[in-house]
Design a protein around this motif. Sequence first.
Motif, mmCIF file in Angstrom:
data_model
loop_
_atom_site.group_PDB
_atom_site.id
_atom_site.type_symbol
_atom_site.label_atom_id
_atom_site.label_comp_id
_atom_site.label_asym_id
_atom_site.label_seq_id
_atom_site.Cartn_x
_atom_site.Cartn_y
_atom_site.Cartn_z
ATOM 1 N N GLU A 1 -13.261 -59.071 -69.503
ATOM 2 C CA GLU A 1 -13.780 -59.343 -68.163
ATOM 3 C C GLU A 1 -13.514 -58.175 -67.213
ATOM 4 N N ASP A 2 -12.492 -57.369 -67.518
ATOM 5 C CA ASP A 2 -12.122 -56.258 -66.638
ATOM 6 C C ASP A 2 -12.947 -54.995 -66.880
ATOM 7 N N VAL A 3 -13.660 -54.929 -68.003
ATOM 8 C CA VAL A 3 -14.442 -53.729 -68.317
ATOM 9 C C VAL A 3 -15.525 -53.547 -67.257
ATOM 10 N N ALA A 4 -15.656 -52.329 -66.746
ATOM 11 C CA ALA A 4 -16.448 -52.085 -65.537
ATOM 12 C C ALA A 4 -17.942 -52.345 -65.702
ATOM 13 N N ALA A 5 -18.502 -52.061 -66.856
ATOM 14 C CA ALA A 5 -19.961 -52.135 -66.990
ATOM 15 C C ALA A 5 -20.344 -52.578 -68.402
ATOM 16 N N HIS A 6 -21.617 -52.330 -68.767
ATOM 17 C CA HIS A 6 -22.139 -52.661 -70.098
ATOM 18 C C HIS A 6 -21.955 -54.149 -70.414
ATOM 19 N N ARG A 7 -22.342 -54.993 -69.464
ATOM 20 C CA ARG A 7 -22.117 -56.421 -69.646
ATOM 21 C C ARG A 7 -22.889 -56.973 -70.835
ATOM 22 N N ASP A 8 -24.049 -56.417 -71.168
ATOM 23 C CA ASP A 8 -24.804 -56.908 -72.327
ATOM 24 C C ASP A 8 -24.014 -56.691 -73.615
ATOM 25 N N ILE A 9 -23.392 -55.513 -73.739
ATOM 26 C CA ILE A 9 -22.578 -55.216 -74.919
ATOM 27 C C ILE A 9 -21.320 -56.088 -74.936
ATOM 28 N N ILE A 10 -20.643 -56.164 -73.799
ATOM 29 C CA ILE A 10 -19.394 -56.924 -73.704
ATOM 30 C C ILE A 10 -19.640 -58.389 -74.032
ATOM 31 N N ASP A 11 -20.701 -58.957 -73.483
ATOM 32 C CA ASP A 11 -20.992 -60.378 -73.731
ATOM 33 C C ASP A 11 -21.313 -60.635 -75.196
ATOM 34 N N THR A 12 -22.020 -59.688 -75.840
ATOM 35 C CA THR A 12 -22.345 -59.850 -77.264
ATOM 36 C C THR A 12 -21.081 -59.819 -78.121
ATOM 37 N N ILE A 13 -20.216 -58.835 -77.875
ATOM 38 C CA ILE A 13 -18.969 -58.734 -78.633
ATOM 39 C C ILE A 13 -18.075 -59.942 -78.361
ATOM 40 N N THR B 1 -16.678 -43.942 -71.058
ATOM 41 C CA THR B 1 -17.647 -45.010 -70.778
ATOM 42 C C THR B 1 -17.157 -46.388 -71.209
ATOM 43 N N GLY B 2 -15.905 -46.490 -71.683
ATOM 44 C CA GLY B 2 -15.323 -47.803 -71.955
ATOM 45 C C GLY B 2 -15.270 -48.216 -73.408
ATOM 46 N N LYS B 3 -15.478 -47.289 -74.334
ATOM 47 C CA LYS B 3 -15.512 -47.649 -75.753
ATOM 48 C C LYS B 3 -14.138 -48.104 -76.249
ATOM 49 N N THR B 4 -13.128 -47.267 -76.024
ATOM 50 C CA THR B 4 -11.775 -47.599 -76.482
ATOM 51 C C THR B 4 -11.233 -48.815 -75.742
ATOM 52 N N SER B 5 -11.464 -48.882 -74.436
ATOM 53 C CA SER B 5 -10.988 -50.017 -73.649
ATOM 54 C C SER B 5 -11.577 -51.324 -74.145
ATOM 55 N N THR B 6 -12.841 -51.291 -74.538
ATOM 56 C CA THR B 6 -13.499 -52.504 -75.020
ATOM 57 C C THR B 6 -12.862 -53.018 -76.298
ATOM 58 N N ILE B 7 -12.667 -52.139 -77.275
ATOM 59 C CA ILE B 7 -12.129 -52.597 -78.561
ATOM 60 C C ILE B 7 -10.663 -52.999 -78.432
ATOM 61 N N LEU B 8 -9.899 -52.349 -77.546
ATOM 62 C CA LEU B 8 -8.511 -52.755 -77.322
ATOM 63 C C LEU B 8 -8.450 -54.124 -76.655
ATOM 64 N N ALA B 9 -9.400 -54.389 -75.746
ATOM 65 C CA ALA B 9 -9.464 -55.712 -75.115
ATOM 66 C C ALA B 9 -9.820 -56.780 -76.144
ATOM 67 N N VAL B 10 -10.699 -56.443 -77.081
ATOM 68 C CA VAL B 10 -11.037 -57.370 -78.167
ATOM 69 C C VAL B 10 -9.802 -57.670 -79.004
ATOM 70 N N ALA B 11 -9.016 -56.627 -79.303
ATOM 71 C CA ALA B 11 -7.805 -56.815 -80.112
ATOM 72 C C ALA B 11 -6.810 -57.728 -79.406
ATOM 73 N N ARG B 12 -6.640 -57.554 -78.099
ATOM 74 C CA ARG B 12 -5.718 -58.419 -77.363
ATOM 75 C C ARG B 12 -6.192 -59.862 -77.369
ATOM 76 N N LYS B 13 -7.502 -60.036 -77.270
ATOM 77 C CA LYS B 13 -8.031 -61.401 -77.291
ATOM 78 C C LYS B 13 -7.858 -62.039 -78.662
ATOM 79 N N LEU B 14 -8.036 -61.260 -79.710
ATOM 80 C CA LEU B 14 -7.926 -61.795 -81.074
ATOM 81 C C LEU B 14 -6.488 -62.137 -81.448
ATOM 82 N N PRO C 1 -23.569 -43.483 -69.993
ATOM 83 C CA PRO C 1 -22.760 -43.131 -68.823
ATOM 84 C C PRO C 1 -22.806 -44.241 -67.789
ATOM 85 N N LEU C 2 -21.685 -44.472 -67.114
ATOM 86 C CA LEU C 2 -21.589 -45.576 -66.170
ATOM 87 C C LEU C 2 -22.452 -45.318 -64.938
#
Length: 362
Positions: A51-63, A83-96, A197-198
């Motif tokens: 939820e904290d990731v700044a953008a790319h909501r279509d990608i974030i919602d799909t993952i 652009t949030g690639k590493t942050s996204t996968i680390l957030a996924v890991a914390r959720k899992l 790019p954001l």
Amino acid sequence: MAEVDSAMEIDVEENQQPRKLINKGKAVAMGSSRESKATPWVEKYRPQSLEDVAAHRDIIDTIDRLTNENRLPHLLLYGPPGTGKTSTILAVARKLYGAQYHNMILELNASDDRGIDVVRQQIQDFASTQSFSFSGKSSVKLVLLDEADAMTKDAQFALRRVIEKYTKNTRFALICNHVNKIIPALQSRCTRFRFAPLDPVHVSQRLKHVIEAEGLDVTESGLSAVVRLSNGDMRKALNILQSTHMASQQITEEEVYLCTGNPLPKDIEQISYWLLNESFAESYEKISEMKTRKGLAIVDIVKEVTMFVFKIKMPSDVRIQLINDLADIEYRLSFGCNDKLQLGGVISAFTQARSVLVGAAK
């Protein structure tokens, strides 16, 4: 937009044993480190959840949906830096994994660990060891390979075989800037998501959050300058903001440009005026004097002047030729060509364009 392939069902193993994280990738600011003044803001304000990731909501919602449905596939996240690639996968890991986060992932930076031995030893050892999650959320482990485009071809082919062999209990997340450097055999085994790019709006919103949290004195023009210079790179934006704050109590447009060494917009306007109106000798002398006095890099001048060309009214064919000439000069500068010669090339390109414009007017 996200390119979603068919997702693979996650199989939950019983009687699995945990394995410690071998963390050789990007550090994650957690716990008390968040409160440390010495912590770089890129880590201090790294998103902790999807939820904290700044953008790319279509990608974030799909993952996020795939994670909730226990159907997370192998992932290939690619796009420009920051652009949030590493942050996204680390957030996924914390959720899992929750509290078992550090036991369930292997994080490697492929630019350091890029050879076939890493695949055969560290990655295969981690993937082949069964584990379980104490939280009961998911027993599938995660291998995070940052900068995967730096891996050798042999290592990528070896990784393909490891992915095939251990799909049942391990998921792989590959992160890279240049997807064309990833072999097709690996690409076909992953669900690909491109991080563009954001948008300036998203960068500005995130920076305002940091400004409020840190209690900074930032003018509107200063914020706009940070957003403009970041070019959609959130990491770069935060680094510029923090470095300017360390140099000045008030963050203004001039302070931002002074801290980063980029030429001010008014300087570029002045340089462009000289290029379009002065003789070769006068332009060279005046630009060289400003470059020396303000400590500007010729490559930055070329980049900014190229952007300024789009604002000048001229026939499209003249504009295209001028931009191509400037791109050639920027390319030569990237290989360390002589600054004085390339400055002469810039002036010559504008002199030629001016001659064409004058001839067309007659």
